[in-house]
Write an enzyme that holds these catalytic residues in place. Sequence first.
Site, PDB file in Angstrom:
ATOM      1  N   SER A  88      -9.949  -6.958  29.381  1.00  0.00           N
ATOM      2  CA  SER A  88     -10.481  -5.944  28.470  1.00  0.00           C
ATOM      3  C   SER A  88      -9.331  -5.123  27.913  1.00  0.00           C
ATOM      4  CB  SER A  88     -11.442  -5.021  29.219  1.00  0.00           C
ATOM      5  OG  SER A  88     -11.634  -3.846  28.461  1.00  0.00           O
TER       6      SER A  88
ATOM      7  N   HIS B  63     -11.738  -9.484  25.759  1.00  0.00           N
ATOM      8  CA  HIS B  63     -12.917  -8.614  25.771  1.00  0.00           C
ATOM      9  C   HIS B  63     -12.612  -7.319  25.015  1.00  0.00           C
ATOM     10  CE1 HIS B  63     -16.758  -7.326  27.644  1.00  0.00           C
ATOM     11  NE2 HIS B  63     -16.201  -6.133  27.750  1.00  0.00           N
TER      12      HIS B  63
ATOM     13  N   ASP C  99     -14.125  -3.711  23.858  1.00  0.00           N
ATOM     14  CA  ASP C  99     -15.176  -2.728  24.129  1.00  0.00           C
ATOM     15  C   ASP C  99     -15.326  -1.774  22.960  1.00  0.00           C
ATOM     16  OD1 ASP C  99     -16.081  -3.333  26.831  1.00  0.00           O
ATOM     17  OD2 ASP C  99     -14.027  -2.854  27.450  1.00  0.00           O
TER      18      ASP C  99
ATOM     19  N   MET D   9     -17.153   1.350  21.471  1.00  0.00           N
ATOM     20  CA  MET D   9     -17.940   2.516  21.917  1.00  0.00           C
ATOM     21  C   MET D   9     -18.044   3.535  20.791  1.00  0.00           C
ATOM     22  SD  MET D   9     -16.437   3.134  25.715  1.00  0.00           S
ATOM     23  CE  MET D   9     -15.955   1.771  26.799  1.00  0.00           C
TER      24      MET D   9
ATOM     25  N   HIS E 224     -18.060  -6.520  22.964  1.00  0.00           N
ATOM     26  CA  HIS E 224     -19.100  -5.844  23.748  1.00  0.00           C
ATOM     27  C   HIS E 224     -19.454  -4.549  23.028  1.00  0.00           C
ATOM     28  CE1 HIS E 224     -20.046  -3.669  27.846  1.00  0.00           C
ATOM     29  NE2 HIS E 224     -21.098  -3.733  27.045  1.00  0.00           N
TER      30      HIS E 224
ATOM     31  N   MET F 255     -21.145  -1.199  22.625  1.00  0.00           N
ATOM     32  CA  MET F 255     -21.826  -0.093  23.309  1.00  0.00           C
ATOM     33  C   MET F 255     -22.110   0.941  22.230  1.00  0.00           C
ATOM     34  SD  MET F 255     -19.493  -0.174  26.722  1.00  0.00           S
ATOM     35  CE  MET F 255     -18.279  -1.215  25.918  1.00  0.00           C
TER      36      MET F 255
ATOM     37  N   MET G   6     -23.355  -5.370  33.833  1.00  0.00           N
ATOM     38  CA  MET G   6     -22.462  -4.218  33.993  1.00  0.00           C
ATOM     39  C   MET G   6     -22.457  -3.773  35.450  1.00  0.00           C
ATOM     40  SD  MET G   6     -21.262  -3.515  30.910  1.00  0.00           S
ATOM     41  CE  MET G   6     -20.390  -2.064  31.449  1.00  0.00           C
TER      42      MET G   6
ATOM     43  N   GLY H  68     -18.855   3.015  29.458  1.00  0.00           N
ATOM     44  CA  GLY H  68     -18.256   4.187  28.826  1.00  0.00           C
ATOM     45  C   GLY H  68     -16.761   4.329  29.105  1.00  0.00           C
ATOM     46  N   PHE H  69     -16.338   3.898  30.287  1.00  0.00           N
ATOM     47  CA  PHE H  69     -14.938   4.095  30.650  1.00  0.00           C
ATOM     48  C   PHE H  69     -14.417   2.951  31.507  1.00  0.00           C
ATOM     49  CE2 PHE H  69     -16.883   8.161  29.901  1.00  0.00           C
ATOM     50  CZ  PHE H  69     -15.968   8.794  29.064  1.00  0.00           C
ATOM     51  N   GLY H  70     -13.118   2.686  31.371  1.00  0.00           N
ATOM     52  CA  GLY H  70     -12.470   1.740  32.261  1.00  0.00           C
ATOM     53  C   GLY H  70     -12.107   2.451  33.564  1.00  0.00           C
ATOM     54  N   GLY H  71     -11.669   1.672  34.529  1.00  0.00           N
ATOM     55  CA  GLY H  71     -11.140   2.251  35.761  1.00  0.00           C
ATOM     56  C   GLY H  71     -12.154   2.829  36.725  1.00  0.00           C
TER      57      GLY H  71
ATOM     58  N   ASP I  52     -18.840  -7.232  34.264  1.00  0.00           N
ATOM     59  CA  ASP I  52     -17.959  -6.268  33.593  1.00  0.00           C
ATOM     60  C   ASP I  52     -17.970  -4.917  34.310  1.00  0.00           C
ATOM     61  OD1 ASP I  52     -16.456  -4.854  31.764  1.00  0.00           O
ATOM     62  OD2 ASP I  52     -17.969  -4.889  30.164  1.00  0.00           O
ATOM     63  N   GLY I  53     -16.791  -4.510  34.815  1.00  0.00           N
ATOM     64  CA  GLY I  53     -16.632  -3.182  35.386  1.00  0.00           C
ATOM     65  C   GLY I  53     -16.144  -3.203  36.824  1.00  0.00           C
ATOM     66  N   GLY I  54     -14.975  -2.616  37.047  1.00  0.00           N
ATOM     67  CA  GLY I  54     -14.461  -2.486  38.418  1.00  0.00           C
ATOM     68  C   GLY I  54     -14.050  -3.793  39.058  1.00  0.00           C
TER      69      GLY I  54
ATOM     70  N   GLY J 184     -10.034  -4.984  33.116  1.00  0.00           N
ATOM     71  CA  GLY J 184      -9.178  -4.115  32.307  1.00  0.00           C
ATOM     72  C   GLY J 184      -8.063  -3.548  33.142  1.00  0.00           C
TER      73      GLY J 184
HETATM   74  C1  DX5 Z   1     -16.800  -0.257  30.461  1.00  0.00           C
HETATM   75  C2  DX5 Z   1     -16.340  -1.483  29.702  1.00  0.00           C
HETATM   76  C3  DX5 Z   1     -15.499  -2.413  30.486  1.00  0.00           C
HETATM   77  C4  DX5 Z   1     -14.180  -1.834  30.930  1.00  0.00           C
HETATM   78  C5  DX5 Z   1     -13.784  -2.489  32.206  1.00  0.00           C
HETATM   79  O1  DX5 Z   1     -17.720   0.430  29.705  1.00  0.00           O
HETATM   80  O2  DX5 Z   1     -17.452  -2.222  29.226  1.00  0.00           O
HETATM   81  O3  DX5 Z   1     -15.282  -3.615  29.788  1.00  0.00           O
HETATM   82  O4  DX5 Z   1     -13.152  -2.023  29.992  1.00  0.00           O
HETATM   83  O5  DX5 Z   1     -12.672  -1.834  32.684  1.00  0.00           O
HETATM   84  P1  DX5 Z   1     -12.201  -1.956  34.203  1.00  0.00           P
HETATM   85  O6  DX5 Z   1     -11.870  -3.377  34.457  1.00  0.00           O
HETATM   86  O7  DX5 Z   1     -11.039  -1.039  34.245  1.00  0.00           O
HETATM   87  O8  DX5 Z   1     -13.369  -1.481  35.059  1.00  0.00           O
HETATM   88 ZN    ZN Z   2     -17.066  -4.284  28.357  1.00  0.00          ZN
END
Ligand code: DX5
Ligand code: ZN
Length: 215
Positions: free
Chosen positions: A7, A32, A34, A36, A65, A67, A136, A141-144, A174-176, A196
């Site tokens: 991502s 990927h 994102d 938003m 993706h 959002m 998900m 909304g956020f990475g990390g 997707d996520g974490g 990501g």
């Molecule tokens: C969150 C995004 C994810 C995000 C994943 O809303 O849809 O794609 O970039 O990031 P990591 O891998 O850091 O959780």
């Molecule tokens: Zn995503």
Amino acid sequence: MTKIAPSILAADLLKIKKEVKMIDACGAEYIHIDVMDGHYVPNITFGPNIVKSLRSVTNKILDVHLMIKPVLNYIDSFLNAGANIISFHPEADQNHQKIIEKIRNSNCKPGIAIHPNVKFQDIKHLLNKIDLVIVMTVVPGFGGQKFMDSELSKIKDIFEYRKENSLNFEIEVDGGINDLTAKKCLNYGADILVAGTYIFSKKEEKYKHLIDSLR
Ligand code: DX5
Ligand code: ZN
């Protein structure tokens, strides 16, 4: 084999061309992206312009993706930008049929993304119409963010539904995602892992090893 979708949300945007060329060379199958809107999610990121720019630097699958809310009016611009897959959150726009047809008619693959608050039962009817499901494992909304184990059973429900109904869509998580959570997702039936922070927070010399460690 498991596909990896880095991502770019976590990439260094000052050198995005180099970042994408690196993960392309390191064997990532999808890129990927994102999108938003500050409305469906409380964060603002990219629009179709970045998809268009990335299209000129890689031949890999551009996995968009969305959002955003609403969805339908923005599909054309992402199609024109060169997206290969466009996924949306079904609760963000009720025009499911129109959105899916528009994407498919342009030789692009339609997908749906499932927010942790959305139940398997509520999206089940869409599974025979799409090519990708994004499960998900964080609140979008956020990475990390931290991986939500509570969503693993959803991966399993979707995996079993696909088998029972002889469907062909891919299951993306997707996520974490990191080396430990990746293993859980694969055990429950994931085909594609989005990552990501796990990849882009490290030095670029490590990208290849990190991507391989997820498979
Ligand atoms: C969150 C995004 C994810 C995000 C994943 O809303 O849809 O794609 O970039 O990031 P990591 O891998 O850091 O959780
Ligand atoms: Zn995503």
